[in-house]
Write an enzyme that holds these catalytic residues in place. Sequence first.
Site, PDB file in Angstrom:
ATOM      1  N   HIS A  74      20.318   7.973  33.095  1.00 50.02           N
ATOM      2  CA  HIS A  74      20.463   9.140  32.570  1.00 50.02           C
ATOM      3  C   HIS A  74      22.254   8.513  32.200  1.00 50.02           C
ATOM      4  O   HIS A  74      22.505   7.525  32.724  1.00 50.02           O
ATOM      5  CB  HIS A  74      21.469   9.691  33.958  1.00 50.02           C
TER       6      HIS A  74
ATOM      7  N   GLY B  88     -10.159  -5.285  -7.043  1.00 49.68           N
ATOM      8  CA  GLY B  88     -12.324  -5.380  -6.118  1.00 49.68           C
ATOM      9  C   GLY B  88     -13.066  -4.417  -5.815  1.00 49.68           C
ATOM     10  O   GLY B  88     -12.768  -2.983  -6.318  1.00 49.68           O
TER      11      GLY B  88
ATOM     12  N   GLY C 290       0.593  -1.204   0.333  1.00 49.41           N
ATOM     13  CA  GLY C 290       0.498   0.105  -0.044  1.00 49.41           C
ATOM     14  C   GLY C 290       1.058   0.741   0.103  1.00 49.41           C
ATOM     15  O   GLY C 290       1.922   1.452  -0.439  1.00 49.41           O
ATOM     16  N   THR C 291      -0.070   2.669   0.549  1.00 49.33           N
ATOM     17  CA  THR C 291       1.024   3.648   0.721  1.00 49.33           C
ATOM     18  C   THR C 291       1.842   4.003   1.143  1.00 49.33           C
ATOM     19  O   THR C 291       3.015   3.962   1.178  1.00 49.33           O
ATOM     20  CB  THR C 291      -0.423   4.406   0.188  1.00 49.33           C
ATOM     21  N   CYS C 292       1.769   3.347   2.278  1.00 56.55           N
ATOM     22  CA  CYS C 292       2.680   3.602   3.873  1.00 56.55           C
ATOM     23  C   CYS C 292       4.421   2.568   2.574  1.00 56.55           C
ATOM     24  O   CYS C 292       5.105   3.198   3.136  1.00 56.55           O
ATOM     25  CB  CYS C 292       2.515   3.096   4.718  1.00 56.55           C
TER      26      CYS C 292
ATOM     27  N   ALA D 252      -0.597   5.464   9.417  1.00 54.68           N
ATOM     28  CA  ALA D 252      -0.514   3.592   9.426  1.00 54.68           C
ATOM     29  C   ALA D 252      -0.596   2.840  10.352  1.00 54.68           C
ATOM     30  O   ALA D 252      -1.888   1.944  10.493  1.00 54.68           O
ATOM     31  CB  ALA D 252       1.194   3.470   8.884  1.00 54.68           C
TER      32      ALA D 252
ATOM     33  N   ASP E 126      -7.373   4.631   5.794  1.00 49.19           N
ATOM     34  CA  ASP E 126      -7.088   5.825   5.146  1.00 49.19           C
ATOM     35  C   ASP E 126      -8.871   6.684   5.203  1.00 49.19           C
ATOM     36  O   ASP E 126      -9.414   7.765   5.140  1.00 49.19           O
ATOM     37  CB  ASP E 126      -5.842   6.024   4.010  1.00 49.19           C
TER      38      ASP E 126
HETATM   39  C1  LIG Z   1       4.337  10.363   1.957  1.00 51.01           C
HETATM   40  C2  LIG Z   1       3.589  10.032   2.668  1.00 51.01           C
HETATM   41  C3  LIG Z   1       4.300   9.320   4.082  1.00 51.01           C
HETATM   42  C4  LIG Z   1       3.535   8.828   5.622  1.00 51.01           C
HETATM   43  N1  LIG Z   1       4.659   8.832   6.487  1.00 51.01           N
HETATM   44  C5  LIG Z   1       3.328   8.485   7.129  1.00 51.01           C
HETATM   45  C6  LIG Z   1       4.059   7.877   8.654  1.00 51.01           C
HETATM   46  O1  LIG Z   1       5.312   8.220   8.563  1.00 51.01           O
HETATM   47  N2  LIG Z   1       3.513   7.062   9.725  1.00 51.01           N
HETATM   48  C7  LIG Z   1       2.517   6.801   9.515  1.00 51.01           C
HETATM   49  O2  LIG Z   1       1.213   6.369  10.361  1.00 51.01           O
HETATM   50  N3  LIG Z   1       1.922   7.429   8.070  1.00 51.01           N
HETATM   51  C8  LIG Z   1       2.315   7.791   7.623  1.00 51.01           C
HETATM   52  N4  LIG Z   1       1.568   8.098   5.925  1.00 51.01           N
HETATM   53  C9  LIG Z   1       0.164   7.530   5.807  1.00 51.01           C
HETATM   54  C10 LIG Z   1       0.112   6.273   5.732  1.00 51.01           C
HETATM   55  O3  LIG Z   1       1.095   6.009   4.537  1.00 51.01           O
HETATM   56  C11 LIG Z   1      -1.677   6.161   5.264  1.00 51.01           C
HETATM   57  O4  LIG Z   1      -2.144   6.040   6.578  1.00 51.01           O
HETATM   58  C12 LIG Z   1      -1.296   4.247   5.065  1.00 51.01           C
HETATM   59  O5  LIG Z   1      -0.542   3.800   4.379  1.00 51.01           O
HETATM   60  C13 LIG Z   1      -3.177   3.862   5.195  1.00 51.01           C
HETATM   61  O6  LIG Z   1      -3.020   2.757   5.296  1.00 51.01           O
HETATM   62  P1  LIG Z   1      -4.549   2.156   4.641  1.00 51.01           P
HETATM   63  O7  LIG Z   1      -4.938   0.196   4.490  1.00 51.01           O
HETATM   64  O8  LIG Z   1      -5.396   3.220   5.131  1.00 51.01           O
HETATM   65  O9  LIG Z   1      -4.538   2.121   2.915  1.00 51.01           O
HETATM   66  P2  LIG Z   1      -3.272   2.374   1.950  1.00 51.01           P
HETATM   67  O10 LIG Z   1      -1.733   1.722   2.850  1.00 51.01           O
HETATM   68  O11 LIG Z   1      -3.507   3.363   0.878  1.00 51.01           O
HETATM   69  O12 LIG Z   1      -3.432   0.942   1.118  1.00 51.01           O
HETATM   70  C14 LIG Z   1      -4.493   1.037   0.197  1.00 51.01           C
HETATM   71  C15 LIG Z   1      -3.795  -0.252  -0.571  1.00 51.01           C
HETATM   72  O13 LIG Z   1      -5.509  -0.782  -1.273  1.00 51.01           O
HETATM   73  C16 LIG Z   1      -5.305  -0.472  -2.546  1.00 51.01           C
HETATM   74  N5  LIG Z   1      -6.412  -0.640  -3.571  1.00 51.01           N
HETATM   75  C17 LIG Z   1      -7.384   0.361  -3.421  1.00 51.01           C
HETATM   76  N6  LIG Z   1      -8.452  -0.163  -3.643  1.00 51.01           N
HETATM   77  C18 LIG Z   1      -8.215  -1.281  -4.378  1.00 51.01           C
HETATM   78  C19 LIG Z   1      -9.390  -2.163  -5.002  1.00 51.01           C
HETATM   79  N7  LIG Z   1     -10.930  -1.469  -5.755  1.00 51.01           N
HETATM   80  N8  LIG Z   1      -9.206  -3.215  -5.359  1.00 51.01           N
HETATM   81  C20 LIG Z   1      -8.074  -3.376  -5.179  1.00 51.01           C
HETATM   82  N9  LIG Z   1      -6.264  -2.787  -4.360  1.00 51.01           N
HETATM   83  C21 LIG Z   1      -6.751  -1.530  -3.525  1.00 51.01           C
HETATM   84  C22 LIG Z   1      -4.174   0.669  -3.622  1.00 51.01           C
HETATM   85  O14 LIG Z   1      -3.094   0.120  -3.985  1.00 51.01           O
HETATM   86  C23 LIG Z   1      -3.178   0.069  -2.056  1.00 51.01           C
HETATM   87  O15 LIG Z   1      -2.656  -0.522  -2.429  1.00 51.01           O
HETATM   88  C24 LIG Z   1       2.478   7.963   5.588  1.00 51.01           C
HETATM   89  C25 LIG Z   1       1.634   9.087   4.281  1.00 51.01           C
HETATM   90  C26 LIG Z   1       2.164   9.777   3.278  1.00 51.01           C
HETATM   91  C27 LIG Z   1       1.504   9.872   1.581  1.00 51.01           C
END
Ligand SMILES: Cc1cc2nc3c(=O)[nH]c(=O)nc-3n(C[C@H](O)[C@H](O)[C@H](O)COP(=O)(O)OP(=O)(O)OC[C@H]3O[C@@H](n4cnc5c(N)ncnc54)[C@H](O)[C@@H]3O)c2cc1C
Length: 464
Positions: free
Chosen positions: A443, A113, A39-41, A318, A309
């Site tokens: 310390h 999906g 994913g994004t993270c 995350a 998210d």
């Molecule tokens: C630059 C940046 C830095 C960050 N740094 C931090 C940090 O240091 N610490 C922290 O806690 N958070 C951080 N975050 C936020 C964090 O990345 C997100 O909160 C986290 O990834 C959310 O997780 P998630 O599982 O909800 O979704 P995501 O990680 O967004 O994963 C969702 C997944 O679902 C898949 N998907 C979407 N729709 C479909 C579909 N219909 N069918 C199949 N697959 C699908 C996508 O391809 C993706 O792989 C950061 C974000 C960014 C942009």
Amino acid sequence: MTYDLIVIGSGPGGYSAAVRAGQYGLKTAIIEKDSRLGGTCLLVGCIPTKALLHAADMWDFATHSAEQGITIDKPVLNYPKVIERKNGIVSKHSKGVEFLMKKNKVEWIKGFGTIKGPGKVEVQTDKGTQLLETKNILIATGSEARMLPGLTPDADRILTNIEILNLQAVPKSLMIIGAGAVGVEFASMFNRFGTDVSIFEALPRIVPVEDEEVSKELERLFKKDKIRVETGAKCDQVQKTATGVKMKVTLANGKVEDVEAEKLLVAVGRAPMTAKIGLENTKIRSERGFIFVDEYQQTDEPGIYAIGDVVAGTPQLAHVATRQGMIAVAKMTGKPTTPIKRNRIPGATYTDPGIGSVGLTEAQAKAAGYKVKVGKFPFLANSKATILGSHDGFVKIVADEKYGEILGVHIIGPEAFELISEAVTAMESEATVESMMATIHAHPTIYEAVGEAFQNVYGLAINI
Ligand SMILES: Cc1cc2nc3c(=O)[nH]c(=O)nc-3n(C[C@H](O)[C@H](O)[C@H](O)COP(=O)(O)OP(=O)(O)OC[C@H]3O[C@@H](n4cnc5c(N)ncnc54)[C@H](O)[C@@H]3O)c2cc1C
């Protein structure tokens, strides 16, 4: 074939929930549209940014080490190598997630999906469309960068978090729109790599979710590092030029300025990825794409849960996604669990110095009617911070006068994102200011600054 659980999305929320479901013996599948898991993270968020920020720390050391009696003759920044290392870290951990799927007998289905109704998920794969049946569905489809109206990101000049992570050279100049965690981390990173950075924020302060004093301190330190910081600034008329990008900025004082840089990063928040996942085929309630859930992550459609998210009203982090995944799987399997407590979610921002925070800010605590007592301690008076050469920042405790309840802890300073763990544990175990005052901090450590800030709620810090 009928599954017990189909997870849509393999970010930190989805993959962790799939592992937990596997541990509980559920027949589980995870659907992911990208070719890699994480994913994004893992792929374009937390992990690659922190890998690059670590490189910025190393570069900072290499270029300032003479202050510590270590002379490095003409250090060279090999940025393509920095990117290669970052890519290696991401790939290693994405393979790690694949391994976890196998280990926990989770089937990975590569495709997009869409929910067709309760218990029905359609997957579009390379080989065609499949309709799957399942007892439970977990929506974990995450988010994507928001764009300003009329703008489209490209690989070269108008960038989101995705493109900026793959630049092959450090830009000479960078404008950033948005001073939330993502914007300020990239500002801190590229400033240290030598880029001329300007950051524009529409709200009156940078890192607006943090305590006001933390925002002020970061702004002061950014300006000291020659980052241009403009708050209350509105950006529009973004255009590509022969050499970069230009735009108009209406500054807080009403003055309109033309600004230009080699690159522009748009970091104005993240939109939930729920547009095409079939919410219309369910009773799920949503607003602007964000899904409403109860405290156990259940949507209004029985058997469909949502985490991470995409969820309305929880911070996009995350560790929130992961915890919500644990709660959802526990709920669907009838295991005991406790809902997330909103005020015990830590935030970690990897600027230099870093930020770690949990709970109510001073202003929020006052607005909630608490009789607030504040204890502050500056890293200037902490011996380990002197040893590290990292004196900026402070620890701030927000407490309730009546019972010494810890309402919030806000840290800006060395390793603040690590230090905050102590505060989260203290709050989760309902420690009071008094019990934290009696807690012995080794310390010399930077943790002593946390202990001293607790002492200072009663004006009893020793070292200032
Ligand atoms: C630059 C940046 C830095 C960050 N740094 C931090 C940090 O240091 N610490 C922290 O806690 N958070 C951080 N975050 C936020 C964090 O990345 C997100 O909160 C986290 O990834 C959310 O997780 P998630 O599982 O909800 O979704 P995501 O990680 O967004 O994963 C969702 C997944 O679902 C898949 N998907 C979407 N729709 C479909 C579909 N219909 N069918 C199949 N697959 C699908 C996508 O391809 C993706 O792989 C950061 C974000 C960014 C942009």
